[in-house]
Design a protein around this motif. Structure first.
Motif, PDB file in Angstrom:
ATOM      1  N   GLY A 197      11.612 -15.476  -4.436  1.00 51.15           N
ATOM      2  CA  GLY A 197      11.383 -14.318  -3.604  1.00 51.15           C
ATOM      3  C   GLY A 197       9.931 -14.127  -3.260  1.00 51.15           C
ATOM      4  O   GLY A 197       9.061 -14.917  -3.634  1.00 51.15           O
ATOM      5  N   LEU A 198       9.699 -13.062  -2.514  1.00 49.71           N
ATOM      6  CA  LEU A 198       8.364 -12.668  -2.087  1.00 49.71           C
ATOM      7  C   LEU A 198       8.063 -11.324  -2.726  1.00 49.71           C
ATOM      8  O   LEU A 198       8.754 -10.331  -2.458  1.00 49.71           O
ATOM      9  N   HIS A 199       7.050 -11.310  -3.572  1.00 49.01           N
ATOM     10  CA  HIS A 199       6.754 -10.151  -4.401  1.00 49.01           C
ATOM     11  C   HIS A 199       5.319  -9.669  -4.173  1.00 49.01           C
ATOM     12  O   HIS A 199       4.545 -10.331  -3.503  1.00 49.01           O
ATOM     13  N   ARG A 200       5.005  -8.508  -4.763  1.00 49.78           N
ATOM     14  CA  ARG A 200       3.667  -7.910  -4.651  1.00 49.78           C
ATOM     15  C   ARG A 200       3.199  -7.936  -3.195  1.00 49.78           C
ATOM     16  O   ARG A 200       2.125  -8.430  -2.861  1.00 49.78           O
ATOM     17  N   ILE A 201       4.048  -7.421  -2.344  1.00 46.71           N
ATOM     18  CA  ILE A 201       3.846  -7.485  -0.895  1.00 46.71           C
ATOM     19  C   ILE A 201       2.773  -6.494  -0.442  1.00 46.71           C
ATOM     20  O   ILE A 201       2.774  -5.342  -0.840  1.00 46.71           O
ATOM     21  N   ASP A 202       1.879  -6.986   0.407  1.00 43.15           N
ATOM     22  CA  ASP A 202       0.921  -6.143   1.112  1.00 43.15           C
ATOM     23  C   ASP A 202       1.182  -6.370   2.600  1.00 43.15           C
ATOM     24  O   ASP A 202       0.757  -7.377   3.170  1.00 43.15           O
ATOM     25  N   TRP A 203       1.919  -5.447   3.227  1.00 45.00           N
ATOM     26  CA  TRP A 203       2.312  -5.624   4.626  1.00 45.00           C
ATOM     27  C   TRP A 203       1.132  -5.520   5.569  1.00 45.00           C
ATOM     28  O   TRP A 203       1.138  -6.122   6.647  1.00 45.00           O
ATOM     29  N   GLN A 204       0.118  -4.748   5.226  1.00 43.51           N
ATOM     30  CA  GLN A 204      -1.035  -4.632   6.116  1.00 43.51           C
ATOM     31  C   GLN A 204      -1.765  -5.967   6.225  1.00 43.51           C
ATOM     32  O   GLN A 204      -2.127  -6.406   7.308  1.00 43.51           O
ATOM     33  N   VAL A 205      -1.949  -6.626   5.091  1.00 39.44           N
ATOM     34  CA  VAL A 205      -2.603  -7.938   5.065  1.00 39.44           C
ATOM     35  C   VAL A 205      -1.614  -9.047   5.403  1.00 39.44           C
ATOM     36  O   VAL A 205      -1.996 -10.098   5.881  1.00 39.44           O
ATOM     37  N   ARG A 206      -0.325  -8.771   5.194  1.00 36.30           N
ATOM     38  CA  ARG A 206       0.741  -9.785   5.288  1.00 36.30           C
ATOM     39  C   ARG A 206       0.526 -10.829   4.187  1.00 36.30           C
ATOM     40  O   ARG A 206       0.455 -12.023   4.416  1.00 36.30           O
ATOM     41  N   LYS A 207       0.420 -10.311   2.960  1.00 31.23           N
ATOM     42  CA  LYS A 207       0.217 -11.135   1.768  1.00 31.23           C
ATOM     43  C   LYS A 207       1.459 -11.028   0.897  1.00 31.23           C
ATOM     44  O   LYS A 207       2.001  -9.935   0.707  1.00 31.23           O
ATOM     45  N   PHE A 208       1.903 -12.170   0.364  1.00 31.42           N
ATOM     46  CA  PHE A 208       3.108 -12.237  -0.452  1.00 31.42           C
ATOM     47  C   PHE A 208       2.867 -13.182  -1.626  1.00 31.42           C
ATOM     48  O   PHE A 208       2.178 -14.188  -1.483  1.00 31.42           O
ATOM     49  N   TYR A 221       0.680  -4.744  12.685  1.00 30.33           N
ATOM     50  CA  TYR A 221       0.200  -4.446  11.349  1.00 30.33           C
ATOM     51  C   TYR A 221       0.307  -2.968  10.984  1.00 30.33           C
ATOM     52  O   TYR A 221       0.126  -2.599   9.851  1.00 30.33           O
ATOM     53  N   SER A 222       0.588  -2.106  11.977  1.00 31.75           N
ATOM     54  CA  SER A 222       0.682  -0.686  11.672  1.00 31.75           C
ATOM     55  C   SER A 222       2.120  -0.182  11.619  1.00 31.75           C
ATOM     56  O   SER A 222       2.355   0.995  11.459  1.00 31.75           O
ATOM     57  N   ILE A 223       3.072  -1.066  11.745  1.00 34.19           N
ATOM     58  CA  ILE A 223       4.484  -0.695  11.691  1.00 34.19           C
ATOM     59  C   ILE A 223       4.863  -0.333  10.247  1.00 34.19           C
ATOM     60  O   ILE A 223       4.440  -0.995   9.303  1.00 34.19           O
ATOM     61  N   ASP A 224       5.657   0.712  10.112  1.00 35.42           N
ATOM     62  CA  ASP A 224       6.215   1.031   8.796  1.00 35.42           C
ATOM     63  C   ASP A 224       7.057  -0.166   8.358  1.00 35.42           C
ATOM     64  O   ASP A 224       7.918  -0.633   9.111  1.00 35.42           O
ATOM     65  N   PRO A 225       6.835  -0.700   7.150  1.00 34.47           N
ATOM     66  CA  PRO A 225       7.552  -1.904   6.712  1.00 34.47           C
ATOM     67  C   PRO A 225       9.075  -1.807   6.808  1.00 34.47           C
ATOM     68  O   PRO A 225       9.740  -2.819   7.034  1.00 34.47           O
ATOM     69  N   ILE A 226       9.622  -0.613   6.685  1.00 37.52           N
ATOM     70  CA  ILE A 226      11.081  -0.495   6.736  1.00 37.52           C
ATOM     71  C   ILE A 226      11.627  -0.883   8.105  1.00 37.52           C
ATOM     72  O   ILE A 226      12.789  -1.230   8.248  1.00 37.52           O
ATOM     73  N   LEU A 227      10.759  -0.880   9.123  1.00 38.77           N
ATOM     74  CA  LEU A 227      11.168  -1.260  10.480  1.00 38.77           C
ATOM     75  C   LEU A 227      11.015  -2.757  10.743  1.00 38.77           C
ATOM     76  O   LEU A 227      11.444  -3.238  11.791  1.00 38.77           O
TER      77      LEU A 227
END
Length: 194
Positions: free
Chosen positions: A96-107, A4-10
């Motif tokens: 698609g998957l929009h309004r992404i929250d990578w910390q929560v993993r919400k799409f 959950y702490s990974i930079d999303p680009i990775l």
């Protein structure tokens, strides 16, 4: 470092996947003309619900939109997916998957179909495949479908694909004419629906 702490680009996000009838893939440079044709031919059905469909774009504008979507995919800030018929290669629609929250993993899953392919179950099939993709590949904890409360076709897709109506936000947004509208929020949540 936890997931959950990974930079999303990775975060590795596969470029494409399939359902029984569809090849579903990230937007690529050069997809603009096919998207433009689908939007032009479907403008009457799209314009009541989609702010971006109030004016038919030029082919160049569609290509610019595709290229921006490609950059967003690479940044992991938005995942626009195009839906192609596996046997004919025809563009069926976009999702698609929009309004992404990578910390929560919400799409949030959005979708529209080329008018020629509506009522044939393609969007339901795509939403099921994208839901599975988000759960398995992206470890989604929460998936949402939001739609205007008057958009019965969109709400039926959410219901057919097993999303739960959590509530209706009254006077939440304005519609394409600028009038207040209600927003239906459907969801699937890890540990409850999967």
């Amino acid at each position: 470092m936890n997931n959950y702490s990974i930079d999303p680009i990775l975060i590795p996000v596969p470029e494409s996947f399939e359902s029984s009838r569809l090849h579903i893939r990230a937007a690529r440079w050069g997809d603009g003309p096919a998207v433009n044709e689908a939007v032009r031919e479907s403008a009457d059905e799209l314009s009541p619900w989609m702010p971006w469909a109030q004016r038919i774009p030029t082919v160049e504008e569609s290509e610019v939109s595709i290229r921006k979507s490609r950059l967003q995919f690479l940044e992991r800030s938005d995942i626009r997916l195009l839906l192609f018929h596996k046997s004919t290669g025809q563009l069926i629609g976009s999702s698609g998957l929009h309004r992404i929250d990578w910390q929560v993993r919400k799409f949030e899953i959005g979708y529209w179909a080329h008018t020629s392919y509506t009522g044939q179950g393609y969007i339901t099939e795509a939403v099921n495949a994208i839901t599975d993709f988000a759960i398995q590949e992206l470890q989604a904890n929460r998936l949402e479908i939001r739609c205007d409360s008057r958009n019965t076709q969109s709400s039926r897709v959410a219901e057919r694909t097993g999303f739960t109506l959590e509530g209706i936000l009254r006077n939440d947004k304005t519609d394409v004419q600028g009038n207040l509208r209600d927003t239906m929020i459907y969801s699937k949540v890890r540990g409850i629906e999967y």
